[in-house]
Enzyme design. Structure first.
Site, PDB file in Angstrom:
ATOM      1  N   SER A   1       0.826  -1.199   0.000  1.00 12.67           N
ATOM      2  CA  SER A   1       0.000   0.000   0.000  1.00 12.67           C
ATOM      3  C   SER A   1       0.872   1.265   0.000  1.00 12.67           C
ATOM      4  O   SER A   1       1.666   1.457  -0.918  1.00 12.67           O
ATOM      5  CB  SER A   1      -0.965  -0.061   1.195  1.00 12.67           C
TER       6      SER A   1
ATOM      7  N   ASP B   1     -10.161  -4.631  -4.197  1.00 14.09           N
ATOM      8  CA  ASP B   1      -9.514  -3.658  -3.305  1.00 14.09           C
ATOM      9  C   ASP B   1     -10.320  -2.353  -3.276  1.00 14.09           C
ATOM     10  O   ASP B   1     -10.414  -1.661  -4.283  1.00 14.09           O
ATOM     11  CB  ASP B   1      -8.087  -3.387  -3.794  1.00 14.09           C
TER      12      ASP B   1
ATOM     13  N   HIS C   1      -8.116  -5.287   0.164  1.00 19.16           N
ATOM     14  CA  HIS C   1      -6.816  -4.617   0.379  1.00 19.16           C
ATOM     15  C   HIS C   1      -6.053  -5.428   1.422  1.00 19.16           C
ATOM     16  O   HIS C   1      -6.093  -5.127   2.618  1.00 19.16           O
ATOM     17  CB  HIS C   1      -7.069  -3.183   0.858  1.00 19.16           C
TER      18      HIS C   1
END
Length: 222
Positions: free
Chosen positions: A118, A172, A203
Site C-alpha cells: 500500500s 480492493d 486490500h
C-alpha cells in the site's frame, strides 16, 4: 546522514547474505508483516535478513488530522491528487539510508530487495525507479505509482532489468486494482519489467500471493 528509521529486524538462521527491506501500509507499523517471514518458506542458505522499518508518526489529513504512522500525508480519496509529494520524497530518502546502511554492512545492492504494501509500496516504487544502484528485486503489493508524470524525467536506468513483482486484490476498495494496473503500464512504458498478479481479495495479502512471493525472492536471490 540523519538517524536511521527505527526497524524490526528478523535475522537469518544462517550467514547473512541478502536483505529484504519491507515497508508497511498506512497506520500499521514494522511488526505488521513480521509474521510473513516463516510463511515465505525461504531456504536458510539464502541467508535473508528482513528489515521492517516503522514509518514516522504524522497527522493524516484524510483521517481528520489524526496522528498515525504514515510514509506521507493523504489529502483526499482521489488517488490522482491524494499523495503529498514532499512526504513521498522524504520517506524515500529515509529508506535509501537503510539501503546504504546495509551496503556499508557488506551486503551489496544487488543482494537487497525493496518491498512495500500500500503506502509502503508507493514509496518502494518511487525510490526503486530512481535509485542509482541495481537492486536484486522490487516488490509492490496493493499499491500505485505516485507522481507518475515525473517518472520519465526522474527515472534511473539502474533497475530497468530488475523484475518488479506487483500484486493486487481484485476487490480492493482502498487502492482500486485499475490504479495498480495503470501504474504497471506507466512503469512498462518507461522500460521497467513488471510481473503482474491479481487475486480475489480486498486490500490485503493472501496465501497464494505469499507463496508466489517466496518463489520470486528465491529466484532473484538464487
Amino acid at each position: 546522514m540523519s538517524e536511521l528509521l527505527p526497524c524490526v529486524p528478523v535475522e537469518p538462521t544462517a550467514e547473512h547474505k541478502a536483505t529484504v527491506i519491507w515497508l508497511h501500509g498506512l497506520g500499521a507499523d514494522g511488526h505488521d508483516f513480521e509474521p510473513i517471514v516463516p510463511e515465505l518458506k525461504l531456504p536458510a542458505e539464502l541467508g535473508v535478513k528482513f528489515i521492517f522499518p516503522h514509518a514516522p508518526v504524522i497527522p493524516v489529513t484524510i483521517n481528520g488530522g489524526y496522528q498515525m504512522r504514515a510514509w506521507y500525508d493523504i489529502r483526499n480519496a482521489d488517488l490522482s491528487q491524494r499523495e503529498d509529494e514532499a512526504g513521498v520524497r522524504q520517506s524515500a530518502e529515509q529508506v535509501q539510508q537503510l539501503i546504504e546502511h546495509e551496503i556499508e554492512q557488506g551486503i551489496p545492492a544487488d543482494r537487497i530487495i525493496l518491498a512495500g504494501f500500500s503506502q509502503g509500496g508507493a514509496v518502494t516504487l518511487h525510490l526503486a525507479t530512481r535509485l542509482k544502484q541495481k537492486l536484486a528485486g522490487i516488490i509492490a503489493l496493493s499499491t500505485y505509482l505516485t507522481i507518475p508524470d515525473k517518472l520519465a524525467d526522474e527515472k534511473s536506468n539502474a533497475n530497468l532489468n530488475t523484475p518488479i513483482f506487483m500484486a493486487h486484490g481484485q476487490q480492493d476498495p482502498v487502492v482500486p486494482m485499475q490504479r495498480g494496473q495503470y501504474s504497471a503500464k506507466v512503469l512498462e512504458d518507461n522500460g521497467f519489467k513488471v510481473q503482474w498478479s491479481d487475486y480475489p481479495m480486498p486490500h490485503a495479502v493472501c496465501l497464494e500471493e505469499i507463496q508466489a512471493l517466496g518463489k520470486y525472492i528465491e529466484e532473484v536471490l538464487g
